[in-house]
Design a protein around this motif. Structure first.
Motif, PDB file in Angstrom:
ATOM      1  N   LEU A  73       0.841  -1.210   0.000  1.00 43.30           N
ATOM      2  CA  LEU A  73       0.000   0.000   0.000  1.00 43.30           C
ATOM      3  C   LEU A  73       0.871   1.254   0.000  1.00 43.30           C
ATOM      4  CD1 LEU A  73      -2.746  -0.992   2.626  1.00 43.30           C
ATOM      5  CD2 LEU A  73      -3.063  -0.762   0.150  1.00 43.30           C
TER       6      LEU A  73
ATOM      7  N   LYS B 133       3.760   1.729  -1.250  1.00 46.49           N
ATOM      8  CA  LYS B 133       4.362   2.031  -2.563  1.00 46.49           C
ATOM      9  C   LYS B 133       3.365   2.792  -3.423  1.00 46.49           C
ATOM     10  CE  LYS B 133       8.183  -0.936  -3.177  1.00 46.49           C
ATOM     11  NZ  LYS B 133       8.122  -2.323  -2.662  1.00 46.49           N
ATOM     12  N   VAL B 134       2.111   2.339  -3.402  1.00 46.11           N
ATOM     13  CA  VAL B 134       1.080   2.999  -4.215  1.00 46.11           C
ATOM     14  C   VAL B 134       0.834   4.415  -3.688  1.00 46.11           C
ATOM     15  CG1 VAL B 134      -1.352   2.907  -4.935  1.00 46.11           C
ATOM     16  CG2 VAL B 134      -0.002   0.790  -4.789  1.00 46.11           C
TER      17      VAL B 134
ATOM     18  N   PRO C 276      -1.568   8.877  -5.736  1.00 48.44           N
ATOM     19  CA  PRO C 276      -1.061   7.507  -5.782  1.00 48.44           C
ATOM     20  C   PRO C 276      -0.581   7.117  -7.180  1.00 48.44           C
ATOM     21  CG  PRO C 276      -3.457   7.545  -5.599  1.00 48.44           C
ATOM     22  CD  PRO C 276      -2.987   8.952  -5.418  1.00 48.44           C
TER      23      PRO C 276
ATOM     24  N   LEU D 258       0.431   3.705  -9.854  1.00 49.85           N
ATOM     25  CA  LEU D 258       0.403   2.270 -10.164  1.00 49.85           C
ATOM     26  C   LEU D 258       1.401   2.045 -11.283  1.00 49.85           C
ATOM     27  CD1 LEU D 258      -3.485   1.726 -10.352  1.00 49.85           C
ATOM     28  CD2 LEU D 258      -1.955   0.909  -8.534  1.00 49.85           C
TER      29      LEU D 258
ATOM     30  N   LEU E  15       0.814  -4.360 -10.832  1.00 50.22           N
ATOM     31  CA  LEU E  15       1.065  -4.232  -9.390  1.00 50.22           C
ATOM     32  C   LEU E  15       1.041  -5.604  -8.703  1.00 50.22           C
ATOM     33  CD1 LEU E  15       1.043  -2.164  -6.883  1.00 50.22           C
ATOM     34  CD2 LEU E  15      -1.351  -2.828  -6.702  1.00 50.22           C
TER      35      LEU E  15
ATOM     36  N   TRP F 130      -8.059  -1.079 -12.364  1.00 55.81           N
ATOM     37  CA  TRP F 130      -8.300   0.352 -12.519  1.00 55.81           C
ATOM     38  C   TRP F 130      -8.205   0.714 -13.973  1.00 55.81           C
ATOM     39  CZ3 TRP F 130     -10.494   3.569  -9.399  1.00 55.81           C
ATOM     40  CH2 TRP F 130     -10.378   4.959  -9.615  1.00 55.81           C
TER      41      TRP F 130
ATOM     42  N   ARG G 276      -5.303  -1.313 -15.388  1.00 54.32           N
ATOM     43  CA  ARG G 276      -4.163  -1.743 -14.571  1.00 54.32           C
ATOM     44  C   ARG G 276      -4.686  -2.659 -13.471  1.00 54.32           C
ATOM     45  NH1 ARG G 276      -0.318   3.480 -14.584  1.00 54.32           N
ATOM     46  NH2 ARG G 276      -1.667   4.870 -15.771  1.00 54.32           N
TER      47      ARG G 276
ATOM     48  N   LEU H 109      -4.984  -4.661  -9.956  1.00 50.28           N
ATOM     49  CA  LEU H 109      -4.727  -4.246  -8.571  1.00 50.28           C
ATOM     50  C   LEU H 109      -4.406  -5.437  -7.653  1.00 50.28           C
ATOM     51  CD1 LEU H 109      -7.456  -1.451  -8.220  1.00 50.28           C
ATOM     52  CD2 LEU H 109      -5.027  -1.176  -8.718  1.00 50.28           C
TER      53      LEU H 109
ATOM     54  N   LEU I  26      -8.135  -1.390  -2.474  1.00 52.96           N
ATOM     55  CA  LEU I  26      -7.391  -0.436  -3.280  1.00 52.96           C
ATOM     56  C   LEU I  26      -8.333   0.180  -4.316  1.00 52.96           C
ATOM     57  CD1 LEU I  26      -4.489   0.433  -3.150  1.00 52.96           C
ATOM     58  CD2 LEU I  26      -3.875  -1.434  -4.682  1.00 52.96           C
TER      59      LEU I  26
ATOM     60  N   LEU J 131      -9.307   4.141  -4.355  1.00 52.66           N
ATOM     61  CA  LEU J 131      -9.034   5.013  -5.507  1.00 52.66           C
ATOM     62  C   LEU J 131     -10.329   5.627  -6.028  1.00 52.66           C
ATOM     63  CD1 LEU J 131      -6.409   2.843  -7.475  1.00 52.66           C
ATOM     64  CD2 LEU J 131      -5.961   4.822  -6.012  1.00 52.66           C
TER      65      LEU J 131
END
Ligand code: HEC
Length: 451
Positions: A156, A158-159, A166, A168, A176, A333, A385, A387, A393, A397
């Motif tokens: 989490l 890192k995002v 944030p 990705l 990810l 996402w 992308r 998740l 997450l 978002l």
């Protein structure tokens, strides 16, 4: 510095001092977790995501094979949760010793289903009539909260290295991935009444309705998700427990009974009859719960023939048309509009058992019950992308972009919001609520992904 100036500096710094891991351009007053009496968010949950995995003893489940010993494996995961000292106090507050190695996901405290202020629960799917028992009516609520362990918290972090913006991995890069040994657990509570198995269940207090007093909700289900290197088809193992009375001990987790464990969706395995169990191999189900959570005697409880589709795993609060892994594999996402969170069926004369042909069932199974590796997309033809199975997450978002669109997050638009699902998408360079919408309506109809 003398005392007066030190105080002055402190006061000046206060409005900017957001909690670690949360965005300072989002005024806490707009958070659903804001407590007006305390004039701040009082939830005790950690968002101080570590930059690297702190050293810790091996997890209890690491040495156990989930395929051969699924019960020992689920118990071991639960033991680690219990050993961290989580409890519910008599005031209905969930407690963990300070510094416990469990973190919550950010940005879930916005919008009409955002974290409530007492325990940080978010609203889940409301079960259909007859989902929870052969006689349960509909209309009940389910509210839940989930945490990630230190591996998950590193993922989490890192995002959300910048909690206001944030990031990705790029679409053309590898997707990810949370670190191996990421564990998440989630507790689901409900105001459902008349369920024998919840006799004596522990309760939490939740402020689930703005306009009325806080309500007591019973512990119904506990979910676990483990990124286990042995899960070579999906990368994830998921399991669930129910609370089953009568109460056996003081510990509020003592009454948890495993419902099952799964590490794959059994692609293409189906039965020609909608309500039948298919020969499922990648889910293990606790058959003792037949008659409690799904059909017992043949011909009874026609509404709920199985926990998840045709014998795959799902919990009582979940949609039986799906499975834990089929729904979570779709965390991405943005979401693919042609592959919804669960298959939608026409309603037949037997309630939810739809009049589908075998070809329809086969199609549904091949669309939804694939085995997708963490970091991959279920349907790679749709640009998005992945998740890595994290629905929180996706929910976070989504809510962040909603807050931006409604002008509650201020300043530069988070880059990911340009790719948000259509109704939450923000292409303007700065977050703002357009004048017309400010006058006539200030809220997007709220619909983050839900079970
Ligand atoms: C139809 C969709 C759906 C199904 C089925 C489902 N979940 Fe989830 N799950 C969600 C959503 C949406 C969230 C995030 C929202 C929240 O936590 O309130 C979530 C959150 C979680 C979390 C917290 C971490 C994360 O990935 O976001 C865990 C752990 C979890 N679910 C486990 C399970 C298990 C175990 C099962 C099966 C017993 C299951 N889920 C079935 C949709 C689903």
């Amino acid at each position: 510095m003398n005392g007066f100036f030190a105080k002055l500096v402190l006061l000046a710094a206060l409005p900017l001092a957001a909690q670690a891991g949360t965005c300072s351009r989002f005024d806490a007053k707009n958070s659903t977790a804001y407590d007006p009496a305390a004039k701040k968010i009082t939830l005790p949950w950690r968002t101080d995501y570590p930059a690297s995995i702190p050293s810790h003893p091996a997890y209890s489940w690491e040495s156990i094979s989930f395929k051969t010993s699924w019960r020992r494996y689920t118990d071991a995961v639960l033991k680690d949760v219990r050993d961290s000292g989580i409890n519910i106090d008599s005031a209905g507050k969930i407690r963990m010793p300070a510094g416990s190695p469990w973190w919550i996901a950010p940005w879930m405290d916005y919008g009409s289903n955002g974290r409530e202020r007492i325990n940080g629960l978010t609203k889940e799917r409301s079960p259909d009539p007859l989902d929870l028992s052969p006689t349960s009516p509909g209309g009940f609520d389910v509210w839940a909260i989930g945490w990630y362990n230190s591996e998950g918290a590193v993922g989490l972090g890192k995002v959300f290295a910048d909690p206001c913006d944030p990031v990705l991995p790029a679409r053309d890069a590898a997707g990810l991935k949370f670190p191996d040994k990421t564990v998440s657990f989630k507790m689901l509570f409900s105001n459902a009444t008349g369920l024998d198995y919840l006799d004596g269940a522990p309760t939490v207090l939740a402020k689930i309705d703005k306009n009325s007093r806080a309500k007591r909700l019973k512990l119904l289900q506990v979910d676990i998700a483990i990124r286990d290197p042995d899960a070579d088809e999906t990368d994830w193992v998921m399991g669930t427990f129910i609370w089953k009375g009568p109460a056996r001990g003081d510990g509020f987790l003592d009454n948890l009974v495993p419902v099952g464990l799964m590490w794959g969706n059994d692609p293409n395995v189906h039965d020609a009859t909608w309500g039948a169990w298919a020969p499922i191999k990648q889910s293990r189900i606790n058959k003792d719960l037949a008659g409690v959570l799904w059909q017992g005697a043949p011909g009874s409880w026609l509404h709920r023939p199985f926990p998840g589709f045709q014998g795959r795993l799902n919990g009582p609060a979940d949609n039986m048309r799906s499975s834990c892994l089929s729904c979570h594999a779709l965390a991405q996402w943005p979401r693919n509009p042609t592959l919804g969170i669960v298959p939608i069926y026409p309603v037949g004369p037997n309630g939810p058992q739809p009049p589908l042909s075998e070809a329809d069932i086969e199609k549904n199974v091949s669309d939804y019950f694939r085995n997708t590796r963490g970091g991959d997309l279920v349907d790679p033809t749709f640009p998005a992308r992945p998740l890595d199975y994290s629905m929180q997450l996706e929910a976070g978002l989504t809510r962040m972009c909603q807050a931006c669109k409604e002008g509650k997050l201020t300043g530069p638009t988070p880059k990911l919001c340009a790719e948000a699902p259509t109704r939450y998408r923000v292409t303007a360079p700065a977050c703002d609520l357009p004048l017309l919408r400010r006058v006539f309506m200030n809220r997007i109809e709220d619909d983050p992904p839900r079970q």
